[in-house]
Enzyme design. Structure first.
Site, PDB file in Angstrom:
ATOM      1  N   THR A   1      -2.550  -0.415   2.438  1.00 54.86           N
ATOM      2  CA  THR A   1      -3.335   0.135   1.353  1.00 54.86           C
ATOM      3  C   THR A   1      -4.289  -0.997   1.052  1.00 54.86           C
ATOM      4  O   THR A   1      -3.989  -2.138   1.376  1.00 54.86           O
ATOM      5  CB  THR A   1      -2.426   0.387   0.116  1.00 54.86           C
ATOM      6  OG1 THR A   1      -1.537   1.454   0.391  1.00 54.86           O
ATOM      7  CG2 THR A   1      -3.209   0.712  -1.133  1.00 54.86           C
TER       8      THR A   1
ATOM      9  N   ARG B   1       0.916  15.201   2.464  1.00 58.92           N
ATOM     10  CA  ARG B   1       1.681  14.279   1.617  1.00 58.92           C
ATOM     11  C   ARG B   1       0.733  13.492   0.684  1.00 58.92           C
ATOM     12  O   ARG B   1      -0.313  13.026   1.085  1.00 58.92           O
ATOM     13  CB  ARG B   1       2.463  13.327   2.502  1.00 58.92           C
ATOM     14  CG  ARG B   1       3.226  12.223   1.767  1.00 58.92           C
ATOM     15  CD  ARG B   1       2.469  10.908   1.810  1.00 58.92           C
ATOM     16  NE  ARG B   1       3.271   9.794   1.310  1.00 58.92           N
ATOM     17  CZ  ARG B   1       2.788   8.580   1.113  1.00 58.92           C
ATOM     18  NH1 ARG B   1       1.531   8.301   1.400  1.00 58.92           N
ATOM     19  NH2 ARG B   1       3.552   7.626   0.642  1.00 58.92           N
ATOM     20  N   VAL B   2       1.127  13.356  -0.562  1.00 61.40           N
ATOM     21  CA  VAL B   2       0.365  12.554  -1.527  1.00 61.40           C
ATOM     22  C   VAL B   2       1.204  11.340  -1.906  1.00 61.40           C
ATOM     23  O   VAL B   2       2.368  11.486  -2.290  1.00 61.40           O
ATOM     24  CB  VAL B   2       0.040  13.377  -2.793  1.00 61.40           C
ATOM     25  CG1 VAL B   2      -0.713  12.521  -3.806  1.00 61.40           C
ATOM     26  CG2 VAL B   2      -0.764  14.623  -2.436  1.00 61.40           C
ATOM     27  N   GLY B   3       0.615  10.171  -1.788  1.00 65.17           N
ATOM     28  CA  GLY B   3       1.338   8.942  -2.131  1.00 65.17           C
ATOM     29  C   GLY B   3       1.040   8.495  -3.545  1.00 65.17           C
ATOM     30  O   GLY B   3       0.590   9.273  -4.401  1.00 65.17           O
ATOM     31  N   ASP B   4       1.294   7.220  -3.801  1.00 61.85           N
ATOM     32  CA  ASP B   4       1.070   6.656  -5.141  1.00 61.85           C
ATOM     33  C   ASP B   4      -0.380   6.310  -5.413  1.00 61.85           C
ATOM     34  O   ASP B   4      -0.818   6.274  -6.573  1.00 61.85           O
ATOM     35  CB  ASP B   4       1.903   5.377  -5.301  1.00 61.85           C
ATOM     36  CG  ASP B   4       1.477   4.308  -4.285  1.00 61.85           C
ATOM     37  OD1 ASP B   4       1.409   4.621  -3.085  1.00 61.85           O
ATOM     38  OD2 ASP B   4       1.204   3.164  -4.694  1.00 61.85           O
TER      39      ASP B   4
ATOM     40  N   THR C   1       0.509  -1.773  -3.497  1.00 58.98           N
ATOM     41  CA  THR C   1       0.554  -1.434  -2.085  1.00 58.98           C
ATOM     42  C   THR C   1       1.998  -1.401  -1.626  1.00 58.98           C
ATOM     43  O   THR C   1       2.784  -2.277  -1.980  1.00 58.98           O
ATOM     44  CB  THR C   1      -0.237  -2.439  -1.230  1.00 58.98           C
ATOM     45  OG1 THR C   1       0.057  -2.195   0.150  1.00 58.98           O
ATOM     46  CG2 THR C   1       0.092  -3.888  -1.553  1.00 58.98           C
ATOM     47  N   GLY C   2       2.354  -0.396  -0.869  1.00 53.43           N
ATOM     48  CA  GLY C   2       3.722  -0.318  -0.389  1.00 53.43           C
ATOM     49  C   GLY C   2       4.137   1.118  -0.153  1.00 53.43           C
ATOM     50  O   GLY C   2       3.295   1.997   0.044  1.00 53.43           O
TER      51      GLY C   2
ATOM     52  N   GLY D   1       4.796   4.437  -0.991  1.00 51.72           N
ATOM     53  CA  GLY D   1       4.263   5.153  -2.144  1.00 51.72           C
ATOM     54  C   GLY D   1       5.270   5.938  -2.951  1.00 51.72           C
ATOM     55  O   GLY D   1       5.183   6.000  -4.184  1.00 51.72           O
TER      56      GLY D   1
HETATM   57  N1  GLY Z   1       1.019   3.049  -0.939  1.00 51.89           N
HETATM   58  C1  GLY Z   1       0.362   3.875  -0.037  1.00 51.89           C
HETATM   59  C2  GLY Z   1       1.076   5.081   0.285  1.00 51.89           C
HETATM   60  O1  GLY Z   1       2.293   5.133   0.251  1.00 51.89           O
HETATM   61  O2  GLY Z   1       0.430   6.060   0.605  1.00 51.89           O
END
Ligand code: GLY
Length: 309
Positions: free
Chosen positions: A177, A205-208, A228-229, A231
């Protein structure tokens, strides 16, 4: 104009050996220092924190070393689907896009959402239509997909896939990220985060990253945060807002809040990733639970620093 400026940027977290898989440490360092220098110039010229975080993330998105924009990781269908969000600390305005394709700079589309003001997040086809309306720069699929990302996806699939367990697809995955946090000469904070997400993630898929309070947050009264990581873990811990709350309710500075945030992430969900923070006094800090976090910072107009570990 009353004070100095600060800037911190990141290019993803992960195991150091995974970072090396994609490029040499020297390449990462060179690009982080160059982006800090470009951001510094803008902050010294009096540009707003919001403009500068958008600009720095544009540069990260345009560099195929990083998992955002060009060079984004691929989903299970070998497609690029990107998420991005940014937030302005003086008024808590925010803009986000999720599951967008073909938009060269998702963070700038998120900025258009913020400026337009009716909504905070646009998704998929609707976001693409909005991008066309805004005359955002679009690129064909081939622009985004690099040979390294195709190889990485093949390795993820060969390793047993469905990828939310990143341990199974090492060494190919960095929890990538990109992000930037700035405080401008007027003391305003802003934060921005952009990503291609996780390798081999499910379509849709939706992340953080696009979720305000999870992957990004900024409030002039507390701090600016970009995460970052993995999500899903950041979503479940409302990670970025939790760090802001540590400043607001416990009076922590950037270093204490970043460390406490990562401790909370690990304690609650065994989370893996990293975070960058600037507090309202302009102090920069970063923390991570992974061995690597590509990042660099300029605190209160001082020297530029870069760290990969
Ligand atoms: N942190 C980025 C994701 O998991 O999409």
């Amino acid at each position: 104009m009353s004070q100095s400026y600060s800037l911190i940027i990141h290019g993803g977290a992960g195991a150091l050996e995974d970072l090396k898989y994609e490029a040499s440490e020297a390449e990462f360092r060179k690009s982080i220092i160059a982006i800090l220098a470009a951001g510094r110039q803008r902050l010294e010229n009096g540009e707003s924190a919001l403009d500068v975080v958008e600009y720095c993330v544009n540069l990260l998105e345009d560099n195929p070393l990083y998992n955002a924009g060009k060079g984004s990781v691929l989903n299970e269908n070998a497609q690029v689907e990107m998420d991005a969000a940014l937030m302005n600390g003086s008024d808590l305005r925010a803009g986000a896009v999720t599951c967008v394709k073909n938009v060269k700079n998702p963070i700038s589309l998120a900025r258009q959402v913020l400026e337009q003001g009716d909504h905070v997040m646009l998704a998929g086809e609707g976001a693409l239509e909005f991008a066309k309306f805004c005359q955002a720069t679009l690129r064909p699929d081939e622009y985004f997909i690099t040979p390294a990302r195709l190889k990485q996806l093949a390795e993820a699939k060969a390793a047993g896939r469905m990828t939310l367990d990143h341990e199974r697809i090492k060494p190919a995955q960095k929890l990538g990220t990109v992000g930037a946090v700035a405080q401008d000469l007027n003391g305003n904070l802003a934060a921005a985060t952009s990503t291609g997400g996780l390798v081999n993630k499910r379509w849709g898929r939706v992340g953080d990253t696009p979720v305000v309070g999870a992957g990004v947050f900024a409030d002039n009264e507390t701090c600016g945060v970009s995460a970052t990581g993995y999500g899903e873990q950041f979503l479940r811990t409302v990670f970025a807002k939790t760090i802001s709350d540590f400043v607001y309710f416990k009076g922590m500075d950037a270093a204490a809040a970043a460390t406490a945030g990562i401790q909370y992430l690990v304690a609650k969900v065994n989370g893996e990733g990293g975070v960058i923070v600037i507090d309202k006094a302009g102090r920069c800090s970063a923390a991570q639970s992974t061995s690597g976090l590509i990042h660099g910072w300029i605190e209160l107009g001082g020297e530029a620093h870069c760290k990969l570990g």
